[in-house]
Design a protein around this motif. Structure first.
Motif, PDB file in Angstrom:
ATOM      1  N   UNK A  12       0.832  -1.208   0.000  1.00  0.00           N
ATOM      2  CA  UNK A  12       0.000   0.000   0.000  1.00  0.00           C
ATOM      3  C   UNK A  12       0.867   1.260   0.000  1.00  0.00           C
ATOM      4  N   UNK A  13       1.933   1.242   0.773  1.00  0.00           N
ATOM      5  CA  UNK A  13       2.842   2.391   0.797  1.00  0.00           C
ATOM      6  C   UNK A  13       3.537   2.562  -0.547  1.00  0.00           C
ATOM      7  N   UNK A  18       4.210   5.554  -5.554  1.00  0.00           N
ATOM      8  CA  UNK A  18       4.224   5.557  -7.019  1.00  0.00           C
ATOM      9  C   UNK A  18       3.232   6.585  -7.562  1.00  0.00           C
ATOM     10  N   UNK A  19       2.072   6.697  -6.942  1.00  0.00           N
ATOM     11  CA  UNK A  19       1.080   7.692  -7.369  1.00  0.00           C
ATOM     12  C   UNK A  19       1.638   9.105  -7.200  1.00  0.00           C
ATOM     13  N   UNK A  20       2.331   9.339  -6.111  1.00  0.00           N
ATOM     14  CA  UNK A  20       2.920  10.662  -5.884  1.00  0.00           C
ATOM     15  C   UNK A  20       4.024  10.962  -6.896  1.00  0.00           C
ATOM     16  N   UNK A  45      13.316  11.666  -7.604  1.00  0.00           N
ATOM     17  CA  UNK A  45      14.371  10.657  -7.388  1.00  0.00           C
ATOM     18  C   UNK A  45      14.305  10.088  -5.975  1.00  0.00           C
ATOM     19  N   UNK A  46      14.096  10.955  -5.001  1.00  0.00           N
ATOM     20  CA  UNK A  46      14.009  10.497  -3.612  1.00  0.00           C
ATOM     21  C   UNK A  46      12.810   9.573  -3.417  1.00  0.00           C
ATOM     22  N   UNK A  47      11.654   9.989  -3.913  1.00  0.00           N
ATOM     23  CA  UNK A  47      10.448   9.174  -3.761  1.00  0.00           C
ATOM     24  C   UNK A  47      10.541   7.876  -4.568  1.00  0.00           C
ATOM     25  N   UNK A  48      11.204   7.918  -5.704  1.00  0.00           N
ATOM     26  CA  UNK A  48      11.366   6.709  -6.515  1.00  0.00           C
ATOM     27  C   UNK A  48      12.195   5.670  -5.769  1.00  0.00           C
TER      28      UNK A  48
END
Length: 77
Positions: A12-13, A18-20, A45-48
């Motif tokens: 879920x996280x 990925x949506x963000x 890049x950080x969120x990826x």
């Protein structure tokens, strides 16, 4: 909490991250200034990286006790 329940939480996280990332990619494409685009690219890049780690942990925790599952060297216990 079982490993399967933990796996669902990681999944879920990963989906939320990925949506963000997709949202920020659209924002970066529409950015008006180069500075704004670079800042968004840094956040992407950080969120990826966070997304990839959450996804990997979801798979690891879901398949931890599977007899034929081969874990990568990164998560050896």
């Amino acid at each position: 909490m079982t490993l399967l329940e933990l796996s669902a939480e990681y999944r879920a996280q990963a989906d939320a991250l990925r949506a963000r990332v997709r949202c920020l990619e659209l924002c970066a494409a529409a950015a008006e200034t180069e500075e704004e685009r670079l800042l968004l690219c840094w956040r992407i890049r950080t969120l990826h990286t966070m997304w990839r780690e959450a996804r990997d942990l979801a798979v690891l925790t879901a398949r931890y006790y599977d007899r034929g599952y081969h874990r990568s060297g990164r998560y050896t216990v």
